[in-house]
Write an enzyme that holds these catalytic residues in place. Structure first.
Site, PDB file in Angstrom:
ATOM      1  N   ASN A 111      38.258  52.029  76.893  1.00 24.86           N
ATOM      2  CA  ASN A 111      39.323  51.646  75.961  1.00 24.86           C
ATOM      3  C   ASN A 111      39.623  50.149  76.009  1.00 24.86           C
ATOM      4  O   ASN A 111      39.772  49.504  74.985  1.00 24.86           O
ATOM      5  CB  ASN A 111      40.598  52.457  76.240  1.00 24.86           C
ATOM      6  CG  ASN A 111      40.354  53.947  76.073  1.00 24.86           C
ATOM      7  OD1 ASN A 111      39.302  54.342  75.561  1.00 24.86           O
ATOM      8  ND2 ASN A 111      41.300  54.755  76.495  1.00 24.86           N
ATOM      9  N   HIS A 157      48.506  32.374  30.357  1.00 28.10           N
ATOM     10  CA  HIS A 157      48.221  33.544  29.504  1.00 28.10           C
ATOM     11  C   HIS A 157      46.875  33.399  28.793  1.00 28.10           C
ATOM     12  O   HIS A 157      46.678  33.953  27.707  1.00 28.10           O
ATOM     13  CB  HIS A 157      49.320  33.756  28.454  1.00 28.10           C
ATOM     14  CG  HIS A 157      50.696  33.676  29.007  1.00 28.10           C
ATOM     15  ND1 HIS A 157      51.361  34.758  29.530  1.00 28.10           N
ATOM     16  CD2 HIS A 157      51.539  32.611  29.159  1.00 28.10           C
ATOM     17  CE1 HIS A 157      52.553  34.390  29.954  1.00 28.10           C
ATOM     18  NE2 HIS A 157      52.687  33.079  29.758  1.00 28.10           N
ATOM     19  N   SER A 278      17.435  37.905  32.222  1.00 27.45           N
ATOM     20  CA  SER A 278      17.525  39.306  31.818  1.00 27.45           C
ATOM     21  C   SER A 278      16.112  39.854  31.668  1.00 27.45           C
ATOM     22  O   SER A 278      15.203  39.129  31.278  1.00 27.45           O
ATOM     23  CB  SER A 278      18.268  39.400  30.494  1.00 27.45           C
ATOM     24  OG  SER A 278      17.874  40.563  29.789  1.00 27.45           O
ATOM     25  N   LYS A 284      18.677  34.809  28.161  1.00 24.17           N
ATOM     26  CA  LYS A 284      19.818  34.942  29.054  1.00 24.17           C
ATOM     27  C   LYS A 284      19.727  34.104  30.326  1.00 24.17           C
ATOM     28  O   LYS A 284      18.665  33.895  30.884  1.00 24.17           O
ATOM     29  CB  LYS A 284      20.000  36.426  29.470  1.00 24.17           C
ATOM     30  CG  LYS A 284      20.522  37.310  28.375  1.00 24.17           C
ATOM     31  CD  LYS A 284      21.927  36.982  27.893  1.00 24.17           C
ATOM     32  CE  LYS A 284      23.008  37.490  28.791  1.00 24.17           C
ATOM     33  NZ  LYS A 284      23.106  38.947  28.840  1.00 24.17           N
ATOM     34  N   ASN A 286      22.271  34.431  33.418  1.00 21.06           N
ATOM     35  CA  ASN A 286      23.490  35.143  33.832  1.00 21.06           C
ATOM     36  C   ASN A 286      24.085  34.588  35.125  1.00 21.06           C
ATOM     37  O   ASN A 286      23.348  34.300  36.067  1.00 21.06           O
ATOM     38  CB  ASN A 286      23.165  36.623  34.038  1.00 21.06           C
ATOM     39  CG  ASN A 286      22.720  37.297  32.758  1.00 21.06           C
ATOM     40  OD1 ASN A 286      23.188  36.929  31.674  1.00 21.06           O
ATOM     41  ND2 ASN A 286      21.821  38.251  32.878  1.00 21.06           N
ATOM     42  N   GLU A 291      29.486  36.480  39.672  1.00 21.59           N
ATOM     43  CA  GLU A 291      29.973  37.839  39.429  1.00 21.59           C
ATOM     44  C   GLU A 291      29.969  38.652  40.722  1.00 21.59           C
ATOM     45  O   GLU A 291      30.874  39.442  40.974  1.00 21.59           O
ATOM     46  CB  GLU A 291      29.100  38.531  38.381  1.00 21.59           C
ATOM     47  CG  GLU A 291      29.277  37.949  36.989  1.00 21.59           C
ATOM     48  CD  GLU A 291      28.241  38.474  35.998  1.00 21.59           C
ATOM     49  OE1 GLU A 291      28.565  38.566  34.824  1.00 21.59           O
ATOM     50  OE2 GLU A 291      27.102  38.781  36.412  1.00 21.59           O
TER      51      GLU A 291
HETATM   52  N1  ARG Z   1      33.035  53.887  70.893  1.00 24.66           N
HETATM   53  C1  ARG Z   1      34.421  53.844  71.174  1.00 24.66           C
HETATM   54  C2  ARG Z   1      35.149  53.010  70.112  1.00 24.66           C
HETATM   55  O1  ARG Z   1      34.477  52.336  69.415  1.00 24.66           O
HETATM   56  C3  ARG Z   1      34.669  53.226  72.526  1.00 24.66           C
HETATM   57  C4  ARG Z   1      35.898  53.668  73.218  1.00 24.66           C
HETATM   58  C5  ARG Z   1      35.815  55.114  73.566  1.00 24.66           C
HETATM   59  N2  ARG Z   1      36.887  55.541  74.369  1.00 24.66           N
HETATM   60  C6  ARG Z   1      37.193  56.818  74.522  1.00 24.66           C
HETATM   61  N3  ARG Z   1      38.200  57.105  75.265  1.00 24.66           N
HETATM   62  N4  ARG Z   1      36.511  57.751  73.907  1.00 24.66           N
HETATM   63  O2  ARG Z   1      36.343  53.041  69.975  1.00 24.66           O
END
Ligand code: ARG
Length: 459
Positions: A111, A157, A278, A284, A286, A291
């Site tokens: 995490n 406008h 084109s 053309k 373009n 775009e």
């Molecule tokens: N692949 C996960 C993500 O991109 C990584 C973290 C995963 N953590 C967990 N507790 N499953 O968020």
């Protein structure tokens, strides 16, 4: 028992297609370099704090450095079996140095690891984006300098409003990009905070040194709250929002380019290198690139809305939903950098049809405000002057002529003191020159803006 890195409490294996759904390696391998950088800083910290022995740490460092080399030379094959970039790298490390690799994840979670990778990913790219914006600004200033006295209709406008300097118009986009740059620069502040050391959500019992990791990775500070650190994606939302505003600006400019290269306007001509032909109509040429920049703004806005929707209602702290933060962000980087580059090339090779622009204000009524302002200087209240000129414009339209075609006697019926100078006042070039209010389109004002911009760009 499951063969997964986290398989201890699992009796059953998921089937391949389930793993496929949960895996992020297909896209998060883009952060392989960042992942190894984070791990290297982490293990050096584990050694420094004595959490790992020198010999274990050195083996892990050597293994990671070898993987880093192999990433740079594209020698690594990632696999869905290992779900994401973090577990892929750890499993490759295990293959190469054995069980000691398992000590790397001490005091860390995926995490805080993924959040760190993502911060690093943007931290490296934001300066490149800022540079690309500056390159377009430089081109705009140069083009503005060549067109201070190029007079054209200013529109509101989409109707001819008042004559302006094309240089002034270009500098308006310079100003928008200046704010974009400021927003990305501010974005750098929130990106420059290190999540690592927050572990899964609550911090860790190991005596880690977060400041050391921050300085190893070049982060300005560390997150003050571990729950916030692993669940915060504000820095990404800010990025997507800044990118959306940037693309909105580019899209407006490209819309005008596309319009102004059309036969009806013919104010501008794009070089062959930034246009296409084109397959059926031989004549053309373009404005495809303009775009496409306009069109690609849509996907960037979509990525912002997508992540906002993903984040809304997410409980603290980490949830797998957060894995959805990456693809849109990667795609945004992959979209805005080339968009800026293409736009820059397009502007550099742009041909400006000055005569055509000027002709467009010589046969219209965009000088009507000049006459109203002039009558005001004769003591007529502006509201009344507005009405008088409105009636004159009507009469001119009916008689298929311009205001400047009326004889002097016609003006003198309004006020006997009106003399020949009224014709000078009605001249579009004079109209632009005289708009000397601060920030106005007067030539001197535009020159001042350009000077100021040059000073800003040279910093
Ligand atoms: N692949 C996960 C993500 O991109 C990584 C973290 C995963 N953590 C967990 N507790 N499953 O968020």
């Amino acid at each position: 028992m499951s063969t997964k890195l986290w398989g201890g409490r699992f009796q059953e294996e998921s089937e391949g297609w389930v793993n496929e759904f949960g895996a992020s390696i297909r896209f998060d391998q883009l952060m392989a370099d960042e992942d190894v950088m984070g791990s290297l800083a982490h293990v050096k910290m584990l050694q420094k704090t004595g959490i790992l022995s020198e010999s274990d740490s050195q083996q892990i460092i050597a293994g990671l450095e070898e993987i880093q080399q192999d990433i740079h030379t594209n020698k690594i094959q990632f696999s869905t079996d290992n779900e994401d970039i973090h577990m892929n790298i750890e499993s490759i490390l295990t293959e190469r140095i054995g069980a000691v690799a398992g000590k790397l994840h001490t005091g860390r979670s995926r995490n805080d690891q993924v959040a760190t990778d993502f911060h690093l990913y943007l931290k490296v790219r934001l300066p490149k984006i800022i540079q690309a914006i500056e390159a377009v600004q430089t081109t705009l200033v140069k083009l503005a300098e060549e067109n201070v006295e190029t007079v054209m209709p200013g529109y509101t406008h989409l109707q001819h409003a008042q004559p302006i300097s094309y240089g002034h118009y270009l500098m308006a986009y310079y100003q928008m990009l200046k704010r974009d740059k400021e927003r990305f620069t501010f974005n750098e502040q929130h990106t420059d905070i290190l999540p690592l050391g927050s572990a899964a959500l609550a911090g860790t019992t190991f005596p880690i040194d977060r400041q050391f990791v921050a300085s190893e990775l070049g982060f300005d500070s560390v997150y003050a709250n571990s729950l916030d650190a692993v669940s915060d994606r504000d820095f990404v939302l800010e990025f997507l929002s800044n990118a959306s505003i940037l693309m909105m600006h580019l899209s407006r400019l490209c819309e005008e380019i596309s319009m102004w290269v059309s036969y009806e306007f013919s104010y501008l001509e794009l070089s062959d290198a930034f246009t296409t032909g084109s397959s059926i109509m031989p004549q053309k040429k373009n404005p495809d690139m303009a775009e496409l920049i306009r069109g690609k703004s849509g996907r960037v806005f979509g990525h912002l809305m997508g992540l906002l929707a993903t984040m809304k209602s997410l409980p603290l702290a980490y949830n797998k939903d957060l894995q959805e933060d990456k693809e849109g962000t990667f795609d945004t980087v992959k979209t805005i950098l080339p968009a800026l580059k293409v736009l820059n090339g397009m502007l550099k090779s742009l041909k400006v049809n000055k005569a055509r622009m000027q002709a467009a204000v010589e046969n219209d009524y965009s000088n009507a405000t000049e006459l109203a302002d002039y009558l005001t200087t004769k003591g007529i209240p502006f509201r009344e002057a507005h009405k008088i000129v409105g009636e004159l414009v009507y009469e001119a339209i009916e008689g298929q002529q311009n205001l400047q075609d009326f004889p002097l006697t016609k003006f003198q019926e309004i006020d006997a003191t009106i003399d020949e100078t009224v014709y000078e006042i009605l001249d579009p070039v004079t109209a632009v020159r005289r708009r000397q209010s601060e920030g106005g389109t007067g030539f001197d004002q535009v020159i001042q803006q350009i000077q100021q911009a040059k000073t800003e760009l040279s910093k």
